[in-house]
Design an enzyme around this catalytic site. Sequence first.
Site, mmCIF file in Angstrom:
data_model
loop_
_atom_site.group_PDB
_atom_site.id
_atom_site.type_symbol
_atom_site.label_atom_id
_atom_site.label_comp_id
_atom_site.label_asym_id
_atom_site.label_seq_id
_atom_site.Cartn_x
_atom_site.Cartn_y
_atom_site.Cartn_z
ATOM 1 N N HIS A 69 -63.030 -16.421 1.267
ATOM 2 C CA HIS A 69 -63.210 -14.964 1.139
ATOM 3 C C HIS A 69 -62.078 -14.252 1.856
ATOM 4 O O HIS A 69 -61.376 -14.857 2.685
ATOM 5 C CB HIS A 69 -64.549 -14.556 1.758
ATOM 6 C CG HIS A 69 -64.608 -14.851 3.231
ATOM 7 N ND1 HIS A 69 -65.072 -16.053 3.719
ATOM 8 C CD2 HIS A 69 -64.209 -14.135 4.315
ATOM 9 C CE1 HIS A 69 -64.973 -16.056 5.038
ATOM 10 N NE2 HIS A 69 -64.439 -14.904 5.424
ATOM 11 N N THR A 71 -61.806 -11.139 4.268
ATOM 12 C CA THR A 71 -62.580 -10.181 5.074
ATOM 13 C C THR A 71 -61.934 -8.798 5.003
ATOM 14 O O THR A 71 -60.716 -8.675 5.176
ATOM 15 C CB THR A 71 -62.617 -10.639 6.554
ATOM 16 O OG1 THR A 71 -63.137 -11.965 6.618
ATOM 17 C CG2 THR A 71 -63.473 -9.709 7.403
ATOM 18 N N HIS A 153 -55.981 -11.628 3.912
ATOM 19 C CA HIS A 153 -55.746 -13.068 3.751
ATOM 20 C C HIS A 153 -57.055 -13.782 3.456
ATOM 21 O O HIS A 153 -58.133 -13.215 3.619
ATOM 22 C CB HIS A 153 -55.166 -13.633 5.055
ATOM 23 C CG HIS A 153 -56.182 -13.614 6.158
ATOM 24 N ND1 HIS A 153 -56.457 -12.472 6.878
ATOM 25 C CD2 HIS A 153 -57.035 -14.569 6.611
ATOM 26 C CE1 HIS A 153 -57.431 -12.733 7.737
ATOM 27 N NE2 HIS A 153 -57.806 -13.998 7.596
ATOM 28 N N THR A 155 -58.761 -17.362 4.797
ATOM 29 C CA THR A 155 -58.648 -18.540 5.665
ATOM 30 C C THR A 155 -58.961 -19.773 4.834
ATOM 31 O O THR A 155 -60.040 -19.881 4.258
ATOM 32 C CB THR A 155 -59.631 -18.445 6.855
ATOM 33 O OG1 THR A 155 -59.288 -17.306 7.644
ATOM 34 C CG2 THR A 155 -59.577 -19.697 7.725
#
Length: 218
Positions: A69, A71, A153, A155
Site C-alpha cells: 500500500h 500510506t 512510496h 514499502t
Amino acid sequence: GPLEETTIPLFFGWFLLSPVQVKVGCSSMDFLKTLDTLEAFKKNTADFTGQAEKEVDLEQYFEAKGSFHCTTKFCNYGKADGATEYAGNPVVKKSYGSVSELSLTALFVTPRTFGARVCLTEEQLQLWPADTEKESEASIPGSASLPAGSRAHITLGCAEGVEPVQTGLDLLQILTLPEGEVVEEMELGSLRYYGEGRWMLSLREPICAAACFSSYYG
Ligand code: 2AM
C-alpha cells in the site's frame, strides 16, 4: 463514548488490488535477484554486511511487511497530529473506496528498506497531507523543499528490526542527494548509486498499479 473514539484508523492509503500485488511482488523480486549479482553492487556490500565484498542475498535480507500500500496519512487511531482533520476532510470522505491507478516510477534499496517510488496525479495529490515532506526536515535537511508527494512510496520490505516508516525517510533522503551516477543500464531501467548502500532504479516503463483508497485499522 468508546464507539466514537475508535473510528479513526491506524492509517489511510491506497491499497493495491490483489492481481497487482502479485505483479508488483514479482517485478520487485526480479529486481532484487538481479541487483545482488551485479559487480557494482558486490563491490559495495559493506554497508549491508559490515564486511567488504561479502555476498548478500537481498531476497533473504528484506522481510515483507504486510500487503502493499501507499500510506497517505498515518493517523495512529487519532493520536497523530492532524489525524482528526484528515479523517474529516471532505475530499478524503468522498474518495473513500474509490479505485485509481498508482504509477510506480522507481525502485530503491538501502541497507534498511526496499521500496517503490509512487508518482501521484494532481487528483491523488488532493489526498496527500500538505506538510508531509516538512515533518521530516529535522532528520532529513532539504526534504521540506521537495515537491508535495515526494515521500509517496510503497514499502516492499524492511531489513530485520527496521520499521516500515523508515522507507519514506530513505526515499526522501535519496531525493535530497545529487543525482547518483548511472552504474548500470538494466532491462527495467537505469540503476544509480547514491553511496552508503543506497540504490535507485528509474523504471523505463512505470508500473501501473490499480489501488483502492481506504484505511487500515489493524
Ligand atoms: P510505510 O507507509 O512506509 O509502509 C503502518 O505502520 C503503516 O503506516 C506502514 O505502512 C508505515 O510505513 C506507516 N507509518 C508508520 N508510522 C508512520 C509515520 N510516523 N509517518 C508516516 N507513515 C507511518
